[in-house]
Motif scaffolding. Sequence first.
Motif, PDB file in Angstrom:
ATOM      1  N   MET A 130     -33.854 -15.434   4.470  1.00 48.38           N
ATOM      2  CA  MET A 130     -35.184 -14.150   5.221  1.00 48.38           C
ATOM      3  C   MET A 130     -35.209 -14.070   6.574  1.00 48.38           C
ATOM      4  O   MET A 130     -34.049 -14.344   7.141  1.00 48.38           O
ATOM      5  N   GLY A 131     -35.446 -12.687   6.849  1.00 52.09           N
ATOM      6  CA  GLY A 131     -35.436 -12.042   7.343  1.00 52.09           C
ATOM      7  C   GLY A 131     -36.841 -11.543   8.120  1.00 52.09           C
ATOM      8  O   GLY A 131     -37.995 -11.326   7.662  1.00 52.09           O
ATOM      9  N   ILE A 132     -36.959 -11.966   9.456  1.00 56.20           N
ATOM     10  CA  ILE A 132     -38.100 -11.958  10.315  1.00 56.20           C
ATOM     11  C   ILE A 132     -38.581 -10.986  11.179  1.00 56.20           C
ATOM     12  O   ILE A 132     -37.360 -11.212  12.414  1.00 56.20           O
ATOM     13  N   ASN A 165     -43.508 -12.779  -2.008  1.00 53.26           N
ATOM     14  CA  ASN A 165     -43.441 -13.598  -1.170  1.00 53.26           C
ATOM     15  C   ASN A 165     -42.887 -12.620   0.221  1.00 53.26           C
ATOM     16  O   ASN A 165     -42.234 -12.714   1.319  1.00 53.26           O
ATOM     17  N   ASP A 166     -44.002 -11.439   0.631  1.00 50.31           N
ATOM     18  CA  ASP A 166     -43.815 -10.447   1.861  1.00 50.31           C
ATOM     19  C   ASP A 166     -44.848 -11.430   2.959  1.00 50.31           C
ATOM     20  O   ASP A 166     -46.350 -11.775   2.479  1.00 50.31           O
ATOM     21  N   LEU A 167     -44.750 -11.663   4.351  1.00 39.89           N
ATOM     22  CA  LEU A 167     -45.719 -11.780   5.180  1.00 39.89           C
ATOM     23  C   LEU A 167     -46.427 -10.376   5.366  1.00 39.89           C
ATOM     24  O   LEU A 167     -45.077  -9.730   6.335  1.00 39.89           O
ATOM     25  N   LYS A 201     -49.450  -5.214   7.912  1.00 44.20           N
ATOM     26  CA  LYS A 201     -47.810  -4.996   8.528  1.00 44.20           C
ATOM     27  C   LYS A 201     -46.968  -5.925   8.516  1.00 44.20           C
ATOM     28  O   LYS A 201     -47.453  -7.265   8.404  1.00 44.20           O
ATOM     29  N   LYS A 202     -46.094  -5.554   7.933  1.00 41.90           N
ATOM     30  CA  LYS A 202     -45.011  -6.390   7.129  1.00 41.90           C
ATOM     31  C   LYS A 202     -44.291  -7.023   8.516  1.00 41.90           C
ATOM     32  O   LYS A 202     -43.344  -6.592   8.694  1.00 41.90           O
ATOM     33  N   ILE A 203     -44.259  -8.910   8.233  1.00 44.41           N
ATOM     34  CA  ILE A 203     -43.810  -9.350   9.502  1.00 44.41           C
ATOM     35  C   ILE A 203     -42.328 -10.465   8.769  1.00 44.41           C
ATOM     36  O   ILE A 203     -41.471 -10.552   9.471  1.00 44.41           O
ATOM     37  N   CYS A 204     -42.214 -10.272   7.666  1.00 46.41           N
ATOM     38  CA  CYS A 204     -41.134 -11.141   6.978  1.00 46.41           C
ATOM     39  C   CYS A 204     -40.878 -10.558   5.780  1.00 46.41           C
ATOM     40  O   CYS A 204     -41.796 -10.682   4.978  1.00 46.41           O
ATOM     41  N   GLY A 205     -39.883 -10.691   5.315  1.00 42.44           N
ATOM     42  CA  GLY A 205     -39.302 -10.312   3.885  1.00 42.44           C
ATOM     43  C   GLY A 205     -38.472 -11.268   3.083  1.00 42.44           C
ATOM     44  O   GLY A 205     -38.276 -12.111   4.216  1.00 42.44           O
ATOM     45  N   ILE A 206     -37.882 -11.883   2.558  1.00 44.03           N
ATOM     46  CA  ILE A 206     -37.701 -12.858   1.605  1.00 44.03           C
ATOM     47  C   ILE A 206     -36.925 -12.644   0.113  1.00 44.03           C
ATOM     48  O   ILE A 206     -38.111 -12.093  -0.366  1.00 44.03           O
ATOM     49  N   THR A 251     -26.215 -12.184   5.623  1.00 46.95           N
ATOM     50  CA  THR A 251     -26.212 -13.079   5.805  1.00 46.95           C
ATOM     51  C   THR A 251     -25.988 -14.472   3.947  1.00 46.95           C
ATOM     52  O   THR A 251     -25.960 -15.057   3.734  1.00 46.95           O
ATOM     53  N   GLN A 252     -26.267 -13.403   3.563  1.00 45.90           N
ATOM     54  CA  GLN A 252     -26.544 -13.128   2.124  1.00 45.90           C
ATOM     55  C   GLN A 252     -24.973 -13.776   1.278  1.00 45.90           C
ATOM     56  O   GLN A 252     -24.423 -14.795   0.593  1.00 45.90           O
ATOM     57  N   ILE A 253     -24.298 -12.724   1.776  1.00 44.09           N
ATOM     58  CA  ILE A 253     -22.410 -12.771   0.980  1.00 44.09           C
ATOM     59  C   ILE A 253     -22.077 -14.222   2.052  1.00 44.09           C
ATOM     60  O   ILE A 253     -21.622 -14.837   0.712  1.00 44.09           O
ATOM     61  N   GLU A 289     -27.117 -10.022  14.081  1.00 46.16           N
ATOM     62  CA  GLU A 289     -27.329  -8.906  13.719  1.00 46.16           C
ATOM     63  C   GLU A 289     -26.424  -8.851  12.411  1.00 46.16           C
ATOM     64  O   GLU A 289     -25.857  -9.832  12.127  1.00 46.16           O
ATOM     65  N   GLN A 290     -26.795  -8.113  11.345  1.00 45.51           N
ATOM     66  CA  GLN A 290     -26.527  -7.786   9.931  1.00 45.51           C
ATOM     67  C   GLN A 290     -26.485  -5.939   9.864  1.00 45.51           C
ATOM     68  O   GLN A 290     -27.526  -5.420  10.269  1.00 45.51           O
ATOM     69  N   THR A 291     -25.397  -6.056   9.595  1.00 49.87           N
ATOM     70  CA  THR A 291     -25.531  -3.951   9.398  1.00 49.87           C
ATOM     71  C   THR A 291     -25.686  -4.017   8.035  1.00 49.87           C
ATOM     72  O   THR A 291     -25.531  -2.681   7.853  1.00 49.87           O
ATOM     73  N   GLU A 292     -25.624  -4.840   6.763  1.00 55.26           N
ATOM     74  CA  GLU A 292     -25.515  -4.145   5.585  1.00 55.26           C
ATOM     75  C   GLU A 292     -26.229  -5.193   5.024  1.00 55.26           C
ATOM     76  O   GLU A 292     -26.669  -5.804   3.859  1.00 55.26           O
ATOM     77  N   GLY A 293     -28.083  -5.702   5.668  1.00 58.02           N
ATOM     78  CA  GLY A 293     -29.000  -6.396   4.998  1.00 58.02           C
ATOM     79  C   GLY A 293     -29.571  -6.469   3.890  1.00 58.02           C
ATOM     80  O   GLY A 293     -29.586  -5.218   4.380  1.00 58.02           O
ATOM     81  N   ARG A 294     -30.046  -6.758   3.488  1.00 60.47           N
ATOM     82  CA  ARG A 294     -30.103  -6.316   1.874  1.00 60.47           C
ATOM     83  C   ARG A 294     -31.727  -6.839   1.880  1.00 60.47           C
ATOM     84  O   ARG A 294     -32.468  -8.135   1.951  1.00 60.47           O
ATOM     85  N   GLY A 295     -32.949  -5.610   1.302  1.00 61.93           N
ATOM     86  CA  GLY A 295     -33.668  -6.195   0.857  1.00 61.93           C
ATOM     87  C   GLY A 295     -33.965  -6.343  -0.788  1.00 61.93           C
ATOM     88  O   GLY A 295     -33.120  -6.209  -1.223  1.00 61.93           O
ATOM     89  N   ARG A 296     -35.257  -6.921  -1.461  1.00 62.81           N
ATOM     90  CA  ARG A 296     -35.921  -6.208  -2.264  1.00 62.81           C
ATOM     91  C   ARG A 296     -35.171  -4.932  -3.031  1.00 62.81           C
ATOM     92  O   ARG A 296     -35.814  -4.331  -2.708  1.00 62.81           O
ATOM     93  N   LEU A 297     -35.374  -5.329  -4.657  1.00 60.20           N
ATOM     94  CA  LEU A 297     -35.187  -4.056  -5.082  1.00 60.20           C
ATOM     95  C   LEU A 297     -34.628  -3.388  -4.653  1.00 60.20           C
ATOM     96  O   LEU A 297     -34.365  -2.056  -5.014  1.00 60.20           O
TER      97      LEU A 297
HETATM   98  C1  BTN Z   1     -37.716  -8.093   1.179  1.00 63.76           C
HETATM   99  O1  BTN Z   1     -37.010  -6.564   1.283  1.00 63.76           O
HETATM  100  O2  BTN Z   1     -39.071  -7.742   1.512  1.00 63.76           O
HETATM  101  C2  BTN Z   1     -36.114  -8.907   1.737  1.00 63.76           C
HETATM  102  C3  BTN Z   1     -35.612  -8.618   2.663  1.00 63.76           C
HETATM  103  C4  BTN Z   1     -34.417 -10.730   3.061  1.00 63.76           C
HETATM  104  C5  BTN Z   1     -34.062  -9.276   3.903  1.00 63.76           C
HETATM  105  C6  BTN Z   1     -32.988 -10.832   4.487  1.00 63.76           C
HETATM  106  S1  BTN Z   1     -32.374 -11.060   5.957  1.00 63.76           S
HETATM  107  C7  BTN Z   1     -31.373 -12.286   6.046  1.00 63.76           C
HETATM  108  C8  BTN Z   1     -31.433 -12.465   4.270  1.00 63.76           C
HETATM  109  N1  BTN Z   1     -29.875 -11.480   4.293  1.00 63.76           N
HETATM  110  C9  BTN Z   1     -30.169 -10.183   3.529  1.00 63.76           C
HETATM  111  O3  BTN Z   1     -29.072  -9.410   3.593  1.00 63.76           O
HETATM  112  N2  BTN Z   1     -31.335  -9.764   3.453  1.00 63.76           N
HETATM  113  C10 BTN Z   1     -32.105 -11.246   3.361  1.00 63.76           C
END
Ligand code: BTN
Length: 325
Positions: free
Chosen positions: A211-213, A181-183, A188-193, A95-97, A117-125
């Motif tokens: 935001m990924g929950i 900003n981890d929740l 345990k991790k429920i959400c990443g921002i 969704t970031q793209i 659904e995301q096929t290439e969801g991205r996180g921090r670092l």
């Molecule tokens: C983390 O690493 O904790 C951050 C994760 C963020 C995930 C969300 S899901 C919606 C949005 N699209 C992405 O590809 N990443 C963020």
Amino acid sequence: MGQNIRDRLLSLLIQYQPQFVSGEEISRELGCSRAAVWKHIEELRQEGYEIEARPRSGYRLLYRPDRVAPEEIAYHLHTKKFGREIRYQEVVASTQILAHQWAREGAVEGSLVVAEEQTEGRGRLGRSWYSPPRSGVWMSLILRPPILLTEASHLTLLASLGVKQGIERVTGLPIQIKWPNDLLVHGKKICGILTELRGEQDQIHYVILGMGINVNTPEKNWPEELRAIATSLAIELGGPVHRASLIAAILEELEEVYDHYLQSGFSKIKAKWEQSSGIIGKQIVARTPQGVITGIAEHLNDQGALIIRTDRGLVSVHSADVSLK
Ligand code: BTN
């Protein structure tokens, strides 16, 4: 156009639920034939909506599948700006793209990209983010804050506060914030921002709050390496959570925190964040790009950096993976 009629038909059925709405009224409201109404009712049924059709009474919505489509979110939403414009897709790479593209095209503040659904969801670092179909909230909010680039980390911190409040409102679960900003629920991790921005000089063009929950993912579906460190709201509650209502609650809380920040500045947010975080006053390990720092988490400074008391004095950390020692 077909998509448009379908959405308006669904809104009408939702608006009338649990009453019937006549076929005649629907075709008048939507400006289409009774046959077209029937075709779109069938389409909705294919998507999992249960709709009763009764001669002389019309149509009645009996069951709505748990989708995060715009009309489902709008039904629960009471914001001024956040989530008033939504781009929704069943499957996206990230969704970031899409949010970056839309922001470059001029999306207004508060525009939201959301996917099942995301096929290439991205996180921090540079990490990836596990985003299986229809079981989580994967969304990106576009902001255009009139602040300096140096203040951008405020947004990350206020986002974690807003999302925490939204999840707590809907689920009643106690949520802890881990810097930045981890929740977490019960550790345990429920959400990443993920906060990404475009700007130049000291000006911000736009910010994307991703935001990924983990909402309804059952334990058996988690990849092995995540099971020990992540959890979902459904696992913690012992039952599913309605994702569209959750999104609406989060957007409402986020908008309130954001408006407060723009009007009154960072200090109250900072104090609230410090209270809600599980780390202030505790011994922590911060893995930064420059190396590992251990010490006691003291407080946040005015830029939102974490101040750690180490053997060699106070150190400020802007980006790190932090855990309790
Ligand atoms: C983390 O690493 O904790 C951050 C994760 C963020 C995930 C969300 S899901 C919606 C949005 N699209 C992405 O590809 N990443 C963020």
